[in-house]
Design a protein around this motif. Structure first.
Motif, mmCIF file in Angstrom:
data_model
loop_
_atom_site.group_PDB
_atom_site.id
_atom_site.type_symbol
_atom_site.label_atom_id
_atom_site.label_comp_id
_atom_site.label_asym_id
_atom_site.label_seq_id
_atom_site.Cartn_x
_atom_site.Cartn_y
_atom_site.Cartn_z
ATOM 1 N N ARG A 133 0.830 -1.222 0.000
ATOM 2 C CA ARG A 133 0.000 0.000 0.000
ATOM 3 C C ARG A 133 0.851 1.253 0.000
ATOM 4 O O ARG A 133 0.594 2.194 -0.743
ATOM 5 N N ARG A 134 1.871 1.279 0.808
ATOM 6 C CA ARG A 134 2.756 2.448 0.865
ATOM 7 C C ARG A 134 3.455 2.634 -0.479
ATOM 8 O O ARG A 134 3.531 3.739 -1.011
ATOM 9 N N ARG A 135 3.935 1.541 -1.050
ATOM 10 C CA ARG A 135 4.620 1.615 -2.338
ATOM 11 C C ARG A 135 3.651 2.004 -3.440
ATOM 12 O O ARG A 135 4.009 2.704 -4.385
ATOM 13 N N TRP A 136 2.406 1.548 -3.337
ATOM 14 C CA TRP A 136 1.405 1.902 -4.335
ATOM 15 C C TRP A 136 1.192 3.414 -4.351
ATOM 16 O O TRP A 136 1.025 4.010 -5.409
ATOM 17 N N LEU A 137 1.185 4.021 -3.168
ATOM 18 C CA LEU A 137 1.012 5.469 -3.087
ATOM 19 C C LEU A 137 2.213 6.216 -3.657
ATOM 20 O O LEU A 137 2.069 7.275 -4.259
ATOM 21 N N ALA A 138 3.409 5.680 -3.478
ATOM 22 C CA ALA A 138 4.628 6.382 -3.880
ATOM 23 C C ALA A 138 5.044 6.100 -5.326
ATOM 24 O O ALA A 138 5.707 6.932 -5.944
ATOM 25 N N ARG A 141 0.426 2.257 -9.544
ATOM 26 C CA ARG A 141 -0.943 2.768 -9.621
ATOM 27 C C ARG A 141 -1.535 2.569 -11.010
ATOM 28 O O ARG A 141 -2.737 2.410 -11.161
#
Length: 69
Positions: A52-57, A62
């Protein structure tokens, strides 16, 4: 009369979707090697610690369709 044509078109579409899923799996594994990637027919599933954190960054995560170009 159209049934054989529809069946053939459906088979071609399924085969194309499966090939796209396999290409996506390969490209995600190359781009993000520490994630787990699994493919079931035409569905690609990503999993891993901090996803999730990597998806945001990471914009590539994405918009996975961009890896198919």
């Amino acid at each position: 009369m159209l049934e054989p044509l529809n069946a053939r078109a459906e088979a071609i579409g399924r085969r194309g979707a499966a090939q796209a899923a396999a290409r996506l799996e390969e490209r995600v594994r190359a781009a993000v090697p520490d994630l787990s990637v699994s493919v079931e027919e035409t569905r690609v599933t990503l999993s891993g610690r901090g996803l999730r954190r990597r998806w945001l960054a990471d914009p590539a995560l994405r918009w996975l369709g961009g890896l198919l170009r």
